[in-house]
Design an enzyme around this catalytic site. Structure first.
Site, short mmCIF file in Angstrom:
data_model
loop_
_atom_site.label_atom_id
_atom_site.label_comp_id
_atom_site.label_asym_id
_atom_site.label_seq_id
_atom_site.Cartn_x
_atom_site.Cartn_y
_atom_site.Cartn_z
N HIS A 217 34.61 -17.59 -4.19
CA HIS A 217 34.89 -17.53 -2.77
C HIS A 217 35.58 -18.78 -2.24
CE1 HIS A 217 32.58 -13.73 -1.46
NE2 HIS A 217 32.93 -13.66 -2.73
N SER A 221 40.09 -14.29 -4.97
CA SER A 221 40.28 -13.50 -6.18
C SER A 221 41.73 -13.58 -6.66
CB SER A 221 39.94 -12.04 -5.90
OG SER A 221 38.58 -11.90 -5.61
N LYS A 245 36.02 0.97 -2.36
CA LYS A 245 36.61 1.13 -3.69
C LYS A 245 35.56 0.85 -4.79
CE LYS A 245 40.90 0.39 -6.16
NZ LYS A 245 42.32 0.09 -5.99
N ASP A 246 34.74 -0.19 -4.57
CA ASP A 246 33.68 -0.48 -5.55
C ASP A 246 32.68 0.67 -5.65
OD1 ASP A 246 34.71 -2.89 -6.30
OD2 ASP A 246 33.38 -4.12 -5.09
N GLU A 289 22.90 -5.61 -32.84
CA GLU A 289 23.34 -4.62 -31.88
C GLU A 289 24.87 -4.59 -31.83
OE1 GLU A 289 21.04 -2.46 -31.05
OE2 GLU A 289 20.78 -2.90 -28.94
#
Lengths: 423, 253
Positions: A217, A221, A245-246, A289
C-alpha cells in the site's frame, strides 16, 4: 503527527466516536475502499486475495482440529482417525485443512508466477517481493511440519529425510539435527515441537502478510502493463471494482477447492500416510507432498549431499535477489519478447522438476532433473542478467488508460494506434 | 485466454503429481466396478453386510480393525439388535472394578472391534514372522483402494517358472514384489450368506472390498451429497458474483 482526536468523516455516531479515537475505519476506507488501484488488472491479480482467504481457512480449520488432536506418537494417528469418524464434521475439517494446504500452494505458486511474469519484484517493490518470499518459506516450514502430525509412514519418513538434510552442514550439522529432533531420532519430542511450531508459524505468517500488504500500500500494485499509473484516469478505487472482481475469483477458487475436498480428498495425498508410522519399516519410495517435489528433485539431482542441500535452499534463496538479477527496466514480459520465451521455458523446467521429484532417483529421471535444475538456475543467474543488457523491449504504451480503453469508450483520436516509443 | 492457458498448464502440473509417484513396475489392476464408484455412487448395503460376514468369519482370525466400533455397523444397515448380538459374541476385558480387579464381560455396541492378537509380537509369532495389517483404513492405505484389495484376494496363482518363491510364501499377481506371506484366504463356499448369494471367491472378494471401502471412508456418502449441494450453491453464487462484477464495471468499459 498532531496529538488529539482524529477528524472523522463518518456520519454514524458510534462509528464516528470510535473512529475519532482510533481511526481504523478511516484506515480501512483508505486502504480497501478508495485505495487507488490500476484499472487494468487481469484475473491473475485475484491470487493475493485468494491466498489471504486461504490463510484464514487454514487457521480456522486448524484451531478446531487442534482441539481434537493428540500430539503423541502412540495416539496421534488414532486421534486423527477419531476426528474422521467420531468428531462432528471432523472429516470435513480435516479434509478442508489437508487439501487447503495444497490449494494454498497452488494459489501461491500462481501468485509468484504472476509476480515473475509481470515484473512485480522490480523497483520500487523489491521489499514487497522479499516479504513475499519470506511468507513462502514460512509456508513451506508450516506445511512440512503439519504433514508430520498425522504420524503416518510418510509423516515419519518425510520428517526423517528432511531433518537429516541439515546433517550435511559441516561441524554444526549434527547438532542442528539433534536440536530439531529433540533427541537422537525422530520421536515423540520431534512430534511435540512440530505441533507447537505448526500452531505458531501461521500467526507469524499473518504478521508478515500484514507487512507484505503494508509495503504494497506504499508502492501501490503493479499491473499487467508494468507501467506506473500517471493520473486518476489510470486508477479506480479498490471498492467496488476489485472487491467485485475478487469475489468472482473467490467463487471459482472455492469450486476447485470443493471438488478436491468432497470428491477427491485423498487424490493429492499419499496412501502410505494411512499406515501408522513405523521406524522399522521404510516405505519403498519416500516422497514429500507434491508442492515440495520441484525442490526435492533439485536436492536429488546433485550427487553430493551438501551440494544438493545448498542447491535446494539456493533455489529459493535466489528469489530473494531476483530484483537485482533482472536488470531490465521494463517490468511486464508482454514487452520483453526474449525474456518471455526464457520465462515460459523456466515454467516448463519447474513443471519437469515437479514431475521428476516424484520419480525414483535413478537413470533417465536423474538426467532430466539435472537438465531442468541447470535451466532453473541459469534463468536467474545467466539469462535474466544478460537479457537486461541485450534485449530490445517492445514499445511501451503511453499510459494504462490508453490500451484499456482500446476496445471502445471515448478515446482521443489515434491514441491507441501510436503508443509512444519509450524504450 | 492467456490466463486460461496458464491455469490449464498449472492444472496439468498438479495432476502430474499423483501420477508421478505411481510405483514403477506395478501391475495394472483389473477394472472392477463398485457400487460406490463415481460422483453419485453409494455403498451397496447388502454387499457391505456380506463383506462384514466374510471379514468376521475369515479375515478377523488374523486382521484387526481396531478403529471401528460395533455401533458403526448400524451405518451399513444392521439393526440395533443385530449389532448388540455381534458385539456380545466377543469377550472384552474391562476394569478395574471396585475391588481393583480386571474382569471379563460380553462386548457392547460401543466397544471397538475385538483384535485377534494382544500385540504386534504375538501377531508376528503366529504368522511366520509376518504382520497382518490392521484393516481400519486399509482401503485408503493402498494404491488402488478397493480395486487393489479385490485384485489381491483374487490374484493368487502358481508362481511362474523361474520365480524364486521364499519358504512359506505365496505368489500373488498384484502384491508388490508378488511374494505374500498370507495363504489364499478365500475358498469357494467358505461362508454361507444369509441372502443365498453363492459364496464364490470373486463374490466374497468383491463384498469384503466393499466392506473395507466403507470402513475406511464411512463419511463418503454424506461427503458427496454435501459436495453436490455446495457445488450447485457455488455455481449460482458464481453467476451472481459475475453479474455483479459486470454491472459494477459497466461504467468503465
Amino acid at each position: 503527527m498532531s496529538i488529539g482526536l482524529h477528524k472523522s468523516d463518518f456520519k454514524n455516531p458510534v462509528v464516528r466516536w470510535i473512529d475519532s479515537r482510533m481511526p481504523i475505519f478511516t484506515m480501512m476506507q483508505k486502504e480497501y475502499g478508495t485505495f487507488p488501484t490500476p484499472r487494468n488488472f487481469n484475473y491473475f491479480w485475484n491470487f493475493g486475495a485468494l491466498a489471504m482467504v486461504n490463510l484464514v481457512i487454514m487457521i480456522a480449520t486448524g484451531i478446531f482440529l487442534a482441539m481434537n488432536y493428540t500430539p503423541h506418537t502412540s495416539m496421534a494417528f488414532d486421534s486423527v482417525e477419531r476426528i474422521m469418524r467420531d468428531v462432528n464434521y471432523g472429516w470435513l475439517l480435516r479434509y478442508v485443512h489437508a487439501n487447503g494446504a495444497s490449494m494454498f500452494f497452488i494459489v501461491v505458486y500462481i501468485h509468484i508466477w504472476r509476480g515473475m511474469f509481470y515484473g512485480s519484484y522490480k523497483a520500487p517493490r523489491e521489499l514487497l517481493w522479499i516479504l513475499g518470499v519470506v511468507i513462502f518459506l514460512l509456508m513451506m516450514a508450516t506445511a512440512f511440519m503439519g504433514y508430520v502430525l498425522p504420524w503416518g509412514q510418510m509423516s515419519f519418513w518425510g520428517a526423517t529425510v528432511i531433518t537429516n538434510l541439515f546433517s550435511a552442514f559441516p561441524v554444526v550439522g549434527e547438532h542442528i539435527v539433534t536440536l530439531l529432533w529433540g533427541g537422537f531420532s525422530v520421536d515423540n519430542p520431534t512430534l511435540n515441537r512440530f505441533f507447537s511450531l505448526h500452531y505458531l508459524l501461521p500467526f507469524v505468517i499473518v504478521g508478515v502478510v500484514f507487512l507484505h500488504i503494508a509495503a504494497l500500500h506504499i508502492t501501490g500494485s503493479n499491473n499487467p502493463l508494468g507501467i506506473d499509473p500517471k493520473g486518476p484516469q489510470d486508477t479506480i478505487p479498490f471498492h467496488p471494482y476489485y472487491t467485485a472482481k475478487d469475489s468472482v475469483g473467490i467463487v471459482v477458487y472455492l469450486m476447485v477447492f470443493a471438488v478436491l475436498v468432497f470428491f477427491a480428498p485423498n487424490y493429492l495425498g499419499h496412501p502410505d500416510n494411512y499406515i501408522p508410522a513405523n521406524p522399522l519399516v521404510t516405505p519403498a519410495h519416500i516422497v514429500p507432498e507434491w508442492y515440495f517435489l520441484p525442490f526435492y528433485a533439485i536436492l536429488r539431482a546433485v550427487p553430493d549431499k551438501l551440494g544438493g542441500v545448498l542447491m535446494m535452499f539456493g533455489a529459493i534463496a535466489v528469489l530473494f535477489v531476483l530484483p537485482w538479477l533482472d536488470g531490465s527496466p521494463v517490468r511486464s514480459m508482454r514487452f520483453r519478447p526474449l525474456a518471455r520465451i526464457a520465462f515460459f521455458l523456466w515454467t516448463i523446467a519447474f513443471g519437469v522438476l515437479l514431475w521428476a521429484g516424484g520419480k525414483p532417483a535413478e537413470g533417465t529421471y536423474v538426467l532430466i532433473a539435472r537438465l531442468a535444475t541447470v535451466y532453473y538456475f541459469a534463468y536467474f543467474l545467466v539469462i535474466l542478467p544478460l537479457l537486461g543488457r541485450l534485449e530490445r523491449p517492445l514499445p511501451l504504451p503511453e499510459s494504462i488508460a490508453t490500451p484499456v480503453l482500446r476496445g471502445g469508450g471515448p478515446l482521443p483520436a489515434g491514441a491507441a494506434n501510436s503508443p509512444m516509443e519509450k524504450a | 485466454m492467456k490466463i486460461l492457458k496458464a491455469l490449464a498448464v498449472l492444472g496439468a502440473l498438479v495432476s502430474l503429481a499423483p501420477a508421478a509417484r505411481a510405483a514403477e513396475g506395478a501391475v495394472e489392476l483389473p477394472h472392477t466396478r463398485f457400487s460406490f464408484d463415481g460422483i453419485f455412487g453409494t455403498f451397496d448395503r447388502a454387499a457391505a453386510q456380506r463383506g462384514f460376514q466374510v471379514y468376521k468369519e475369515v479375515c478377523s482370525a488374523c486382521h484387526s480393525m481396531r478403529l471401528l466400533s460395533y455401533r458403526n455397523l448400524r451405518e451399513i444397515g444392521l439393526s440395533e439388535a443385530q449389532v448388540q448380538a455381534i458385539a456380545a459374541t466377543v469377550e472384552v476385558q474391562d476394569g478395574p472394578n471396585d475391588e481393583g480387579q480386571m474382569f471379563a464381560r460380553p462386548g457392547r455396541a460401543s466397544d471397538r472391534f475385538h483384535s485377534p492378537f494382544a500385540n504386534e509380537a504375538a501377531a508376528r509369532a503366529a504368522n511366520n514372522g509376518a504382520l497382518p495389517p490392521d484393516f481400519s483404513v486399509i482401503a485408503k492405505a493402498r494404491e488402488g483402494g478397493a480395486r487393489y484389495l479385490h485384485a489381491l484376494l483374487t490374484g493368487y496363482a502358481d508362481a511362474p517358472a523361474g520365480f524364486n518363491l521364499g519358504q512359506g510364501m505365496n505368489y500373488n499377481r498384484y502384491f508388490p514384489g508378488h511374494q505374500i506371506a498370507m495363504a489364499p484366504p478365500l475358498n469357494e463356499g467358505q461362508v454361507t450368506f444369509a441372502d443365498q448369494t453363492p459364496a464364490t471367491v470373486e463374490q466374497m472378494a468383491h463384498d469384503v472390498a466393499t466392506f473395507l471401502a466403507w470402513a475406511a471412508e464411512p463419511e463418503l456418502e454424506e461427503r458427496r451429497q454435501m459436495g453436490v449441494k455446495i457445488i450447485l450453491f457455488l455455481a449460482v453464487l458464481g453467476v451472481l458474483a459475475y453479474g455483479v462484477k459486470r454491472r459494477v464495471w459497466a461504467d468503465l468499459h
